[in-house]
Enzyme design. Structure first.
Site, short mmCIF file in Angstrom:
data_model
loop_
_atom_site.label_atom_id
_atom_site.label_comp_id
_atom_site.label_asym_id
_atom_site.label_seq_id
_atom_site.Cartn_x
_atom_site.Cartn_y
_atom_site.Cartn_z
N LYS A 157 0.84 -1.21 0.00
CA LYS A 157 0.00 0.00 0.00
C LYS A 157 0.87 1.26 0.00
O LYS A 157 0.59 2.23 -0.72
CB LYS A 157 -0.91 -0.03 1.22
CG LYS A 157 -1.99 1.02 1.23
CD LYS A 157 -2.88 0.87 2.46
CE LYS A 157 -3.71 -0.40 2.42
NZ LYS A 157 -4.69 -0.46 3.54
N ASP A 182 -7.78 2.98 3.82
CA ASP A 182 -8.37 1.74 4.30
C ASP A 182 -9.14 1.16 3.14
O ASP A 182 -9.97 1.85 2.52
CB ASP A 182 -9.30 1.96 5.51
CG ASP A 182 -9.53 0.64 6.24
OD1 ASP A 182 -8.55 0.09 6.77
OD2 ASP A 182 -10.67 0.15 6.25
N SER A 183 -8.83 -0.07 2.82
CA SER A 183 -9.41 -0.64 1.61
C SER A 183 -9.73 -2.11 1.81
O SER A 183 -9.25 -2.74 2.76
CB SER A 183 -8.45 -0.47 0.42
OG SER A 183 -7.17 -0.95 0.74
N PHE A 205 -0.41 -6.74 -4.97
CA PHE A 205 -0.28 -7.35 -3.65
C PHE A 205 -1.66 -7.75 -3.16
O PHE A 205 -2.68 -7.46 -3.79
CB PHE A 205 0.40 -6.37 -2.66
CG PHE A 205 -0.42 -5.14 -2.35
CD1 PHE A 205 -1.15 -5.04 -1.18
CD2 PHE A 205 -0.45 -4.06 -3.24
CE1 PHE A 205 -1.90 -3.90 -0.89
CE2 PHE A 205 -1.19 -2.92 -2.95
CZ PHE A 205 -1.91 -2.84 -1.78
N GLY A 206 -1.70 -8.41 -2.01
CA GLY A 206 -2.99 -8.78 -1.42
C GLY A 206 -3.80 -9.70 -2.31
O GLY A 206 -3.32 -10.72 -2.81
N HIS A 261 -9.36 1.28 -7.44
CA HIS A 261 -10.10 1.93 -6.37
C HIS A 261 -9.24 3.00 -5.70
O HIS A 261 -9.72 4.09 -5.39
CB HIS A 261 -10.56 0.89 -5.34
CG HIS A 261 -9.48 -0.06 -4.88
ND1 HIS A 261 -8.70 -0.77 -5.75
CD2 HIS A 261 -9.04 -0.41 -3.64
CE1 HIS A 261 -7.84 -1.52 -5.08
NE2 HIS A 261 -8.02 -1.31 -3.80
#
Length: 214
Positions: free
Chosen positions: A18, A74-75, A163-164, A199
């Protein structure tokens, strides 16, 4: 709306992926920034029940600790067939008992949950990534910017970029997942561009248009 009259800020995050994306977004605007991780700030407990709540918690903690404006994100991944899960608990789904995060495990949890509810077709696996950026000042003032991108959860995971949960999210109108897109394709955005894909880039576009002085 309060304008940001400095280019010195804190990126209120301890998430390496992030932090990298936010640094790539703010870089062209001449920001001098350090992350909360670099500054060794303690990670605040994210006790909110919305993305906005948690973004504010992180941004305010870094702003007050540093005495400078702080930008947080924050996602999460919101999946319709799972009633909106994992949502604000997106990172929690990746947590292991030892406190580390394993997103391969998290993606497997998502796939199992979708199989358990019989969501087998693309039409049944609709989802969106949500990002809320919060810009906070040491005096407690905050500004919020929300970005969303619609898409579908795919399996198996595809791509090693990002990532994620990026390898299992295919944005609407694309045949690649976020894990297969380059950083420029995923979140590259410059003033004058009509649209942004990710996003986070969409939220950042609102931040630039609202808070940055000419």
């Amino acid at each position: 709306m309060r304008k940001l009259d400095t280019r010195t800020i804190v990126v209120a995050s301890h998430n390496a992926g992030k932090i990298r994306e936010i640094e790539e977004l703010i870089g062209p605007f001449g920001f001098s920034a350090k992350s909360a991780a670099e500054l060794k700030f303690a990670e605040p407990d994210e006790t909110g029940t919305t993305f906005e709540d948690n973004a504010a918690i992180k941004a305010l903690a870094s702003a007050k600790a540093s005495g400078m404006p702080a930008l947080s994100d924050d996602s999460g991944l919101v999946i319709d067939a799972l009633g909106g899960d994992p949502g604000v608990y997106t990172a929690n789904w990746a947590e292991r008992e030892d406190g580390t995060r394993d997103f391969v495990m998290a993606m497997e949890k998502v796939e199992k949950a979708l199989c358990d509810v019989g969501a087998a077709t693309p039409e049944a696996r609709t989802a969106r990534f949500v990002s809320v950026l919060c810009l906070a000042w040491p005096d407690g003032h905050t500004e919020m910017f929300r970005g969303e991108v619609e898409g579908t959860v795919v399996w198996p995971p595809r791509g090693t970029k990002g990532f994620g949960y990026d390898p299992i999210f295919q944005p609407e109108g694309f045949d690649k997942t976020f894990g297969e897109l380059t950083s420029e394709e995923k979140h590259g955005w410059k003033p004058g561009d009509a649209t942004a894909l990710s996003h986070r880039a969409r939220a950042f576009k609102l931040f630039v248009e609202t808070c940055l002085t000419a």
